[in-house]
Design an enzyme around this catalytic site. Structure first.
Site, PDB file in Angstrom:
ATOM      1  N   ALA A 140      -6.424  19.745  68.714  1.00 36.24           N
ATOM      2  CA  ALA A 140      -6.880  18.819  69.749  1.00 36.24           C
ATOM      3  C   ALA A 140      -6.391  19.362  71.091  1.00 36.24           C
ATOM      4  O   ALA A 140      -5.487  20.201  71.129  1.00 36.24           O
ATOM      5  CB  ALA A 140      -6.273  17.448  69.489  1.00 36.24           C
ATOM      6  N   GLY A 191      -6.221  19.794  64.809  1.00 39.29           N
ATOM      7  CA  GLY A 191      -7.585  19.269  64.865  1.00 39.29           C
ATOM      8  C   GLY A 191      -8.629  20.311  64.486  1.00 39.29           C
ATOM      9  O   GLY A 191      -9.707  19.958  63.989  1.00 39.29           O
ATOM     10  N   GLU A 195      -8.781  20.207  60.880  1.00 39.55           N
ATOM     11  CA  GLU A 195      -9.392  18.930  60.476  1.00 39.55           C
ATOM     12  C   GLU A 195     -10.916  18.982  60.612  1.00 39.55           C
ATOM     13  O   GLU A 195     -11.640  18.409  59.805  1.00 39.55           O
ATOM     14  CB  GLU A 195      -8.784  17.792  61.299  1.00 39.55           C
ATOM     15  CG  GLU A 195      -7.317  17.583  60.919  1.00 39.55           C
ATOM     16  CD  GLU A 195      -6.598  16.580  61.794  1.00 39.55           C
ATOM     17  OE1 GLU A 195      -6.580  16.789  63.021  1.00 39.55           O
ATOM     18  OE2 GLU A 195      -6.086  15.591  61.253  1.00 39.55           O
ATOM     19  N   GLU A 215       1.052  19.540  63.739  1.00 37.32           N
ATOM     20  CA  GLU A 215       1.258  18.321  64.543  1.00 37.32           C
ATOM     21  C   GLU A 215       2.703  17.846  64.548  1.00 37.32           C
ATOM     22  O   GLU A 215       3.188  17.330  65.564  1.00 37.32           O
ATOM     23  CB  GLU A 215       0.338  17.191  64.041  1.00 37.32           C
ATOM     24  CG  GLU A 215      -1.124  17.348  64.422  1.00 37.32           C
ATOM     25  CD  GLU A 215      -1.941  18.215  63.462  1.00 37.32           C
ATOM     26  OE1 GLU A 215      -1.323  18.943  62.644  1.00 37.32           O
ATOM     27  OE2 GLU A 215      -3.173  18.177  63.529  1.00 37.32           O
TER      28      GLU A 215
HETATM   29  C1  3H9 Z   1      -3.738  17.962  67.096  1.00 36.81           C
HETATM   30  O1  3H9 Z   1      -4.568  18.767  66.813  1.00 36.81           O
HETATM   31  C2  3H9 Z   1      -3.855  16.495  66.819  1.00 36.81           C
HETATM   32  C3  3H9 Z   1      -4.932  16.163  65.818  1.00 36.81           C
HETATM   33  O2  3H9 Z   1      -4.433  16.205  64.507  1.00 36.81           O
HETATM   34  C4  3H9 Z   1      -5.460  14.765  65.992  1.00 36.81           C
HETATM   35  C5  3H9 Z   1      -6.161  14.429  67.245  1.00 36.81           C
HETATM   36  C6  3H9 Z   1      -6.738  13.049  67.219  1.00 36.81           C
HETATM   37  N1  3H9 Z   1      -4.371  22.137  73.796  1.00 36.81           N
HETATM   38  O3  3H9 Z   1       0.330  29.643  73.295  1.00 36.81           O
HETATM   39  P1  3H9 Z   1      -0.487  30.462  74.257  1.00 36.81           P
HETATM   40  C7  3H9 Z   1      -2.922  26.532  76.032  1.00 36.81           C
HETATM   41  S1  3H9 Z   1      -2.315  18.394  67.921  1.00 36.81           S
HETATM   42  C8  3H9 Z   1      -4.371  22.487  75.099  1.00 36.81           C
HETATM   43  O4  3H9 Z   1       0.205  31.103  75.389  1.00 36.81           O
HETATM   44  P2  3H9 Z   1      -0.972  32.367  72.161  1.00 36.81           P
HETATM   45  C9  3H9 Z   1      -1.490  26.882  76.383  1.00 36.81           C
HETATM   46  O5  3H9 Z   1      -0.842  25.811  77.032  1.00 36.81           O
HETATM   47  C10 3H9 Z   1      -2.544  20.119  68.300  1.00 36.81           C
HETATM   48  N2  3H9 Z   1      -3.930  23.678  75.544  1.00 36.81           N
HETATM   49  O6  3H9 Z   1      -1.354  31.567  73.468  1.00 36.81           O
HETATM   50  C11 3H9 Z   1      -1.690  28.091  77.284  1.00 36.81           C
HETATM   51  O7  3H9 Z   1      -2.052  27.597  78.558  1.00 36.81           O
HETATM   52  P3  3H9 Z   1      -1.580  28.341  79.908  1.00 36.81           P
HETATM   53  C12 3H9 Z   1      -2.261  20.983  67.137  1.00 36.81           C
HETATM   54  C13 3H9 Z   1      -3.511  24.552  74.640  1.00 36.81           C
HETATM   55  O8  3H9 Z   1      -2.099  33.289  71.900  1.00 36.81           O
HETATM   56  C14 3H9 Z   1      -2.915  28.778  76.664  1.00 36.81           C
HETATM   57  O9  3H9 Z   1      -3.574  27.770  75.872  1.00 36.81           O
HETATM   58  N3  3H9 Z   1      -2.320  22.369  67.550  1.00 36.81           N
HETATM   59  C15 3H9 Z   1      -3.491  24.248  73.274  1.00 36.81           C
HETATM   60  O10 3H9 Z   1       0.416  32.894  72.268  1.00 36.81           O
HETATM   61  C16 3H9 Z   1      -2.575  29.936  75.773  1.00 36.81           C
HETATM   62  O11 3H9 Z   1      -1.644  29.501  74.789  1.00 36.81           O
HETATM   63  C17 3H9 Z   1      -1.255  23.032  68.011  1.00 36.81           C
HETATM   64  O12 3H9 Z   1      -0.173  22.510  68.090  1.00 36.81           O
HETATM   65  C18 3H9 Z   1      -3.956  22.985  72.852  1.00 36.81           C
HETATM   66  N4  3H9 Z   1      -3.994  22.609  71.559  1.00 36.81           N
HETATM   67  O13 3H9 Z   1      -0.926  31.274  70.984  1.00 36.81           O
HETATM   68  C19 3H9 Z   1      -1.482  24.474  68.397  1.00 36.81           C
HETATM   69  N5  3H9 Z   1      -2.993  25.320  72.597  1.00 36.81           N
HETATM   70  O14 3H9 Z   1      -2.107  29.727  79.814  1.00 36.81           O
HETATM   71  C20 3H9 Z   1      -0.826  24.765  69.709  1.00 36.81           C
HETATM   72  C21 3H9 Z   1      -2.719  26.259  73.523  1.00 36.81           C
HETATM   73  O15 3H9 Z   1      -2.158  27.512  81.006  1.00 36.81           O
HETATM   74  N6  3H9 Z   1      -1.093  26.098  70.179  1.00 36.81           N
HETATM   75  N7  3H9 Z   1      -3.029  25.799  74.757  1.00 36.81           N
HETATM   76  O16 3H9 Z   1      -0.088  28.296  79.901  1.00 36.81           O
HETATM   77  C22 3H9 Z   1      -0.483  27.203  69.698  1.00 36.81           C
HETATM   78  O17 3H9 Z   1       0.283  27.142  68.745  1.00 36.81           O
HETATM   79  C23 3H9 Z   1      -0.739  28.508  70.384  1.00 36.81           C
HETATM   80  O18 3H9 Z   1      -1.240  28.224  71.669  1.00 36.81           O
HETATM   81  C24 3H9 Z   1      -1.755  29.425  69.666  1.00 36.81           C
HETATM   82  C25 3H9 Z   1      -2.096  30.622  70.578  1.00 36.81           C
HETATM   83  C26 3H9 Z   1      -1.107  29.930  68.363  1.00 36.81           C
HETATM   84  C27 3H9 Z   1      -3.020  28.696  69.351  1.00 36.81           C
END
Ligand code: 3H9
Length: 686
Positions: free
Chosen positions: A62, A101, A104, A124
């Site tokens: 999400a 998400g 999901e 999450e």
């Molecule tokens: C969820 O899904 C809830 C659902 O179950 C239910 C909903 C109803 N959203 O980490 P990076 C941004 S909870 C918005 O440096 P990498 C990040 O801030 C979510 N922004 O890259 C950064 O921005 P900036 C569950 C996001 O290649 C840029 O993207 N998912 C999100 O080293 C690059 O990120 C997670 O917890 C996001 N979801 O790693 C996954 N994700 O450049 C969270 C990233 O402005 N994300 N950004 O600073 C990660 O673990 C890593 O970002 C990922 C990529 C592995 C994907």
């Protein structure tokens, strides 16, 4: 560019999600998906929908930036229900990191094909949440109960191969997502891939699975996630309702606020004024000093694939450094980071010598010698003559003046502080200390180096102790004051460990070696203001030669892995009280935490006020990644926001009645309270 685009290839409709950088399921993606499915359901030419994503990953979750904002329809759970209820089968092609998400969405489709290298997970819980768009209900219908419960409660991703074996993926391919999606759509048409509706499958979590997880699941966040998974025993619609209820509860929790902040802190710190400067390419590294710190830094550079030259003064010190680095790499093998062959190849890139001229070709040299300005000045004077033009000359000093060090060279623009935290090859924090003449390119290059080393780099200005140690030096005094006023040190440690620190401050001193703090206190004695309270208990301990773990005794007595309280410390405390006319009083654990945190927040606010840190969130990152600050509180200034800044001010004013010198309300804190603002408001401004 639309976040979701559709293209027909015969009877296969290719639906592409394109929402850089990580294809988060924000409002545009959600609307786009619903519209695409609705339109394609009506299109008679289409028999199969193949969903995939552009860029480096399928949907990584999400959109976390939407959390806490007014909800925008359709929400992700509804989108998932629409995908699951689609009149036409949807095959989903996953690559990169399909998380939260994103997974999901995939679970709601009728078939899943992975692309090699894919990782799948429900992270999450790392944000204080639980999967909130059907993950806790659909995953246990596709995979075995133990696998589902592990993914839901641990947040750890699994590999594509493991997902295929578990039945989470129907197939695993290699190639470009668009091409694999088309091929997968055709496989469905040819009945080579059989679509299944997840909702129609039986839940596979057994009572035994639940019992075993209940026994080992700890903490509010994981327990809540487990409870949601347990609801998968109910009919799907009831289970989804229970999941939603628990997700909403989690969203309102302090743990979520803190953990979300910690997630953004790790990333926000890379936004620096020098971002646009041209970063140099650093291929080779040099390290001066082969003690624990220098060897750790050399190990970190080696683990990032850089050839390293390490300088020590004497031949036996050279041998010691090589030995330490070999042991560090051995540890990396034990932790599964390297295999034996990689360890040998890495060690082959290390040169240890007493000859400083070997640094002539190094792209970056990091000095980690004894903390003395005279010694540092001498080293940098030599480096100025030896190193090639354009090399980064870095000092690992933890408190000395980087400007003075830079001043002995003819190239202060290339001099910077790179403050590693011990053990340097393990700890994630790197304070990048920018001097008055440091060039923007040097700063940008240092941040690039940090990325290569997989460290969280935080930009700091020059002051005694920089961000972290300056704040530490201040709040550490509050523990000595509480100890003298009557709180046993072991109670202080226990209260703070209970709050979430991995180790209490007295146990940390014992681990680090009390002699270090003792030397600093003696050095500072001549400058200590008369108004400042001084507690001598730790000096008494050091006078006995009890420096902590390394001498078997400190505040605690160490016997192998066990420790017990050193009873003499209480006697020292009582003797000092008697000499100073202090009557011991009792402290509650809550008061200990309140005082400790108020002291930490005070100095942290001053560090922001003095522009040593760029933003409050930079201070939070320093404490999260370098000082074991409990992640669920998000850092000291996020803790202050959660607690309420007015409450912190009120506490400081109350404590100031007994010690007005130590307890002063920082101007910034007062201003924020008067303006009704938070530290997080400053993060948004800056
Ligand atoms: C969820 O899904 C809830 C659902 O179950 C239910 C909903 C109803 N959203 O980490 P990076 C941004 S909870 C918005 O440096 P990498 C990040 O801030 C979510 N922004 O890259 C950064 O921005 P900036 C569950 C996001 O290649 C840029 O993207 N998912 C999100 O080293 C690059 O990120 C997670 O917890 C996001 N979801 O790693 C996954 N994700 O450049 C969270 C990233 O402005 N994300 N950004 O600073 C990660 O673990 C890593 O970002 C990922 C990529 C592995 C994907």
């Amino acid at each position: 560019m639309a976040a979701v685009e559709t293209k027909l290839e015969g009877q296969v409709a290719l639906v592409k999600i394109d929402n850089p950088p990580v294809n988060a399921a924000g409002i545009d993606v959600r609307i786009g998906l619903v519209n695409a499915v609705r339109e394609l359901e009506e299109d008679d030419r289409v028999k199969v929908i193949a969903l995939y994503a552009a860029g480096r990953t399928f949907v990584a979750g999400a959109d976390i930036r939407e959390f806490g904002q007014p909800p925008k329809q359709p929400m992700l759970p509804e989108v998932c229900e629409i995908l699951e209820g689609s009149a036409k089968p949807i095959v989903c092609v996953l690559h990169g990191t399909t998380l939260g998400g994103g997974l999901e969405i995939a679970l709601s489709c009728q078939a899943r094909v992975g692309i090699k290298g894919l990782k799948l997970g429900l992270p999450e819980v790392n944000l204080g949440l639980l999967p909130g768009a059907g993950g806790t209900q659909r995953l246990p219908r596709l995979v075995e109960g133990m696998t589902a419960l592990t993914m839901i409660t641990s947040g750890k991703p699994i590999s594509a191969e493991a997902a295929l074996e578990a039945g989470l993926l129907d197939d695993l391919q290699d190639g470009d997502p668009a091409e694999v999606a088309l091929a997968a759509g055709r496989q469905v048409l040819d009945s080579a891939l059989t679509p299944r509706v997840t909702a129609h499958l039986e839940n596979r979590i057994t009572t035994n699975d639940l019992d075993s997880f209940r026994a080992k699941t700890r903490g509010e966040v994981a327990e809540r996630a487990l409870k949601a998974a347990e609801a998968s025993n109910l009919p799907l619609s009831d289970g989804l309702k229970e999941e939603r209820r628990l997700f909403t509860e989690a969203m309102a929790s302090n743990a979520h606020k803190g953990l979300k902040h910690a997630f953004f802190a790790e990333r926000a710190v890379s936004h620096i004024p020098e971002s646009n400067a041209e970063a140099r390419d650093l291929q080779t590294g040099g390290v001066i000093g082969g003690g624990t710190m220098g060897s750790g830094i050399a190990t970190a550079l080696l683990l990032a694939g850089m050839p390293v030259t390490l300088i020590e003064m004497e031949e036996d010190r050279v041998a010691f450094a090589r030995d330490t680095i070999t042991k560090n790499l051995e540890g990396a093998v034990k932790r599964g980071k390297l295999n034996a062959e990689q360890r040998d190849a890495t060690l082959a890139k290390l040169t240890c010598t007493t000859d400083m001229s070997a640094l002539a070709d190094a792209d970056v040299v990091i000095e980690a010698v004894f903390e003395s300005m005279d010694v540092k000045r001498e080293v940098f004077g030599k480096l100025d003559h030896i190193c090639k033009q354009g090399a980064i000359l870095a000092t690992n000093t933890s408190y000395l003046d980087v400007n003075e060090i830079a001043g002995v060279t003819s190239r202060p623009q290339d001099v910077i502080g790179l403050h590693f935290f011990s053990p340097a090859h393990v700890m994630r924090l790197l304070e990048v200390v920018v001097g008055k003449d440091t060039a923007p390119e040097t700063v940008a290059t240092s941040f690039k180096l940090a990325k290569k080393l997989r460290k969280v780099a935080v930009r700091s200005g020059v002051c005694d102790g920089f961000i972290g140690n300056r704040i530490l030096a201040h709040y550490r005094k509050s523990t000595a004051y509480m100890q003298l006023d009557g709180a046993p040190f072991e109670q202080i440690d226990a209260a703070l460990e209970d709050f979430g620190f991995a180790m209490g401050p007295f146990a940390v001193s014992d681990l680090a070696g009390q002699d270090i703090g003792w030397v600093t206190r003696k050095r500072q004695a001549a400058f200590r203001p008369d108004e400042e309270r001084y507690v001598e208990i730790a000096d008494r301990v050091c006078e006995q030669g009890w420096f902590g773990r390394k001498s078997g005794k400190g505040f605690y007595i160490y016997d192998g892995k066990n420790r017990s309280v050193n009873p003499t410390v209480a006697e020292f405390a009582q003797a000092e009280r008697e000499a100073k006319g202090i009557t011991a009083r009792s402290f509650t654990d809550a008061e200990i935490v309140d005082r400790y945190m108020a002291a930490m927040v005070s100095e942290a606010a001053r560090v922001v006020e003095d522009k040593i840190a760029l933003r409050p969130i930079d201070v939070d990152a320093v404490f999260l990644f370098g000082y074991g600050f409990p992640r669920h509180w998000g850092g000291p200034l996020q803790y202050a926001d959660i607690t309420g800044l007015a409450v912190i001010v009120q506490r400081i004013e109350q404590y100031a009645q007994e010690d007005p010198y130590y307890w002063q309300v920082p101007a910034l804190l007062r201003e924020l309270v008067e303006a009704g603002k938070t530290f997080n408001d400053l993060n948004k401004e800056g």
